[in-house]
Design an enzyme around this catalytic site. Structure first.
Site, mmCIF file in Angstrom:
data_model
loop_
_atom_site.group_PDB
_atom_site.id
_atom_site.type_symbol
_atom_site.label_atom_id
_atom_site.label_comp_id
_atom_site.label_asym_id
_atom_site.label_seq_id
_atom_site.Cartn_x
_atom_site.Cartn_y
_atom_site.Cartn_z
ATOM 1 N N ALA A 190 46.946 41.230 71.300
ATOM 2 C CA ALA A 190 45.788 39.797 72.037
ATOM 3 C C ALA A 190 44.855 39.652 70.457
ATOM 4 O O ALA A 190 44.253 38.872 69.229
ATOM 5 C CB ALA A 190 45.335 40.701 73.060
ATOM 6 N N SER A 191 43.863 39.944 71.235
ATOM 7 C CA SER A 191 42.301 39.099 70.283
ATOM 8 C C SER A 191 41.755 40.474 69.185
ATOM 9 O O SER A 191 40.641 39.376 67.916
ATOM 10 C CB SER A 191 41.034 39.736 71.117
ATOM 11 O OG SER A 191 40.631 38.241 71.886
ATOM 12 N N ILE A 192 42.245 41.509 69.089
ATOM 13 C CA ILE A 192 42.259 42.097 67.442
ATOM 14 C C ILE A 192 43.063 41.099 66.835
ATOM 15 O O ILE A 192 42.522 41.434 65.833
ATOM 16 C CB ILE A 192 43.263 42.997 67.407
ATOM 17 C CG1 ILE A 192 42.886 44.873 68.817
ATOM 18 C CG2 ILE A 192 43.060 43.798 66.150
ATOM 19 C CD1 ILE A 192 43.801 45.451 69.045
ATOM 20 N N SER A 193 43.341 40.144 66.725
ATOM 21 C CA SER A 193 44.223 38.984 66.272
ATOM 22 C C SER A 193 43.437 38.999 65.185
ATOM 23 O O SER A 193 43.101 38.670 64.566
ATOM 24 C CB SER A 193 45.032 38.246 66.285
ATOM 25 O OG SER A 193 46.495 38.640 67.413
ATOM 26 N N LYS A 194 42.240 38.560 66.109
ATOM 27 C CA LYS A 194 40.929 38.052 65.799
ATOM 28 C C LYS A 194 40.358 38.441 64.218
ATOM 29 O O LYS A 194 39.788 37.913 63.068
ATOM 30 C CB LYS A 194 38.713 37.647 66.413
ATOM 31 C CG LYS A 194 39.377 36.738 67.511
ATOM 32 C CD LYS A 194 38.849 36.545 68.342
ATOM 33 C CE LYS A 194 39.308 35.534 69.448
ATOM 34 N NZ LYS A 194 40.079 36.029 70.727
#
Length: 505
Positions: free
Chosen positions: A84-88
């Site tokens: 999820a937003s750890i991808s950012k």
């Protein structure tokens, strides 16, 4: 024993006595962490993997629950999860690498690279720090209404922004507002300046040098076969130990499929060990220079001169990283959450501590639980977690019936130190039962909610709604009348009463 041997023996005893308290402390810390996660699993609040390390060495690692329920495959150390937003954080690293190569400057306007972009004042730095003013995926609402089967990709972002008059929700640099849209634009930028597909750029320039051999980007349009990948699940609200794949849940389809191919804000898949390798590669300078990381880990600044502060626990936001100053050191971290994904990646820069928590079920309270683990790691106590009396009541009702549930509810309601009771949650869970065809149980929930919260017009309105659906006209009329007595201006109850009194229902 001669004098030389006596000296050696004495030195060994001193060394052992010095090591013993450290080992005992480490063992005690591991036990406290294990107790926390085991307790979460026992309450159906966690299903996934945990890895906690200090100075790059793992001090606690454990897997819980199922990676694949139908295949009876348990989570293990090799299980990979959508982050999820750890991808950012990877998107941020990619942009900052291009900055180090002098292919861009952070204060460059995005329109410099994409002349068709409609907002000339938005900078790359503002996209990284969520201060661009761009709204989130609401930009796709209009086109979704025209074609609900379309899967959106990076190429759809700028046209959708241009077509939506609401796209700029605030003046660039005026305030912080989380925008997945902005991170999709950054992925577009990486592709344009590198000449590589975004997923290929991450693989070559981040995953490979960091030793992340089990990490990749996947989406509905970039299928990757991986026998270790965890299936994403929602838990059944009234039976929390029962999981449903998110692609079978209507309300999750937009998140998981329609928006799932927009790279940049999400779509990285990894496992705990690879994330630890990523953590160590950042420390070692394999991905970015120290001064660049320092810039990323510094709170961004608004036009007003104020630091960019989030609404979560006093955290600030830098360039792709959340920043929290604690009494145990400076923490940089990122959370992630989507349908069938809840994740946390926490790094204490001052102590070299790393906490990685990955869950393939939508357990929404896990971010706070992960931060509790950080404090336990540092020897602090954490407040006893209050649990939902509504959720526990619904589960007992569905499993054991109304009488058992009522008895349980009375007990929990008096134990305010351990439980909280929320009217809206009761309402939501009642509708969840109704939606799955358990109408008698749903009516019981709504009835009990009126007794628990007799001053709320909405409890009577919801009870009336389900009575109306069940064909119980007179009872429904009484509930809507009670709702209107409490809120005479409520149009929903007026409309429902008009329908019931006219016979059009």
């Amino acid at each position: 024993m001669n004098q030389e041997n006596f000296k050696k023996a004495t030195a060994l005893m001193v060394l052992l006595s010095a090591c013993l308290p450290t080992r005992m402390l480490a063992q005690e810390t591991s036990q406290r962490l294990d107790s926390q996660f085991v307790n979460l699993v026992r309450h159906n609040e966690f299903n996934g993997n945990v890895l906690i390390a200090q100075q790059g060495k793992t001090i606690y690692s454990k897997s819980f629950g199922f990676a694949d329920v139908a295949g009876e495959r348990l989570n293990d150390a090799a299980t990979t999860f959508n982050l999820a937003s750890i991808s950012k954080t990877f998107t941020s690293v990619a942009v900052l690498q291009l900055m180090e190569k002098r292919k861009l400057k952070l204060d460059d306007r995005f329109v410099r690279y994409f002349p068709e972009f409609p907002f000339a004042d938005i900078t790359i730095s503002q996209l990284l720090s969520h201060t661009s003013g761009l709204i989130d995926y609401q930009i796709f609402e209009g086109s979704y209404q025209r074609d609900f089967k379309q899967i959106y990709t990076l190429k759809d972002l700028i046209p959708a922004i241009k077509a939506d008059k609401r796209a700029l929700g605030a003046k660039p640099g005026e305030r912080w507002s989380y925008s997945n849209t902005g991170y999709g634009l950054l992925a577009l930028l990486v592709e344009k300046l590198s000449g590589e597909a975004f997923q290929d750029y991450l693989s070559r320039h981040i995953f490979s040098p960091a030793g992340m051999n089990n990490s990749y980007v996947t989406s509905p349009l970039i299928p990757i076969k991986d026998s270790h990948r965890a299936t994403r699940y929602e838990y059944v609200p009234y039976a929390p130990s029962v999981f449903r794949p998110v692609d079978s849940v209507k309300s999750d389809y937009i998140d998981a499929v329609v928006l799932g191919a927009i790279l940049g804000p999400t779509a990285v898949v990894s496992n705990c060990q690879d994330l630890l390798n990523y953590d160590q590669a950042l420390y070692a300078g394999k991905l970015l220079k120290a001064k660049t990381l320092k810039l990323a880990f510094t709170p961004a600044v608004l036009n007003s001169g104020e630091k960019v502060q989030m609404g979560w626990g006093g955290s600030y936001y830098g360039l792709g990283w959340m920043i929290l100053q604690t009494r145990f050191g400076k923490v940089v971290w990122h959370s992630g959450g989507a349908a069938g994904i809840v994740t946390a990646f926490i790094r204490n820069l001052d102590k070299g501590q790393t906490l990685i928590v990955l869950d393939n079920v939508t357990h929404r309270g896990l971010h706070a639980d992960a931060m509790d683990a950080f404090y336990l790691l540092n020897g602090a106590s954490v407040a006893k977690k209050k649990r939902s009396a509504a959720a526990a009541y619904i589960a007992v009702l569905h499993r054991d019936g109304a009488n058992a549930a009522a008895a349980q509810l009375l007990t929990m309601r008096s134990d305010t130190a351990a439980y909280f009771l929320d009217e809206r949650e009761m309402n939501r869970l009642g509708y969840a039962l109704a939606g799955d065809g358990f109408s008698a149980e749903a009516l019981e929930v709504m009835k009990v909610n009126t007794l628990l919260f007799p001053a709320s017009f909405n409890t009577y309105d919801s009870y009336g709604d389900l009575l109306k659906r069940a064909g119980k006209k007179q009872e429904a009329i009484l509930m809507f009348e009670r709702s209107l007595a409490l809120n005479p201006n409520y149009e929903g109850a007026k409309k429902a009463l008009a329908e019931l009194n006219s016979g059009n229902h």
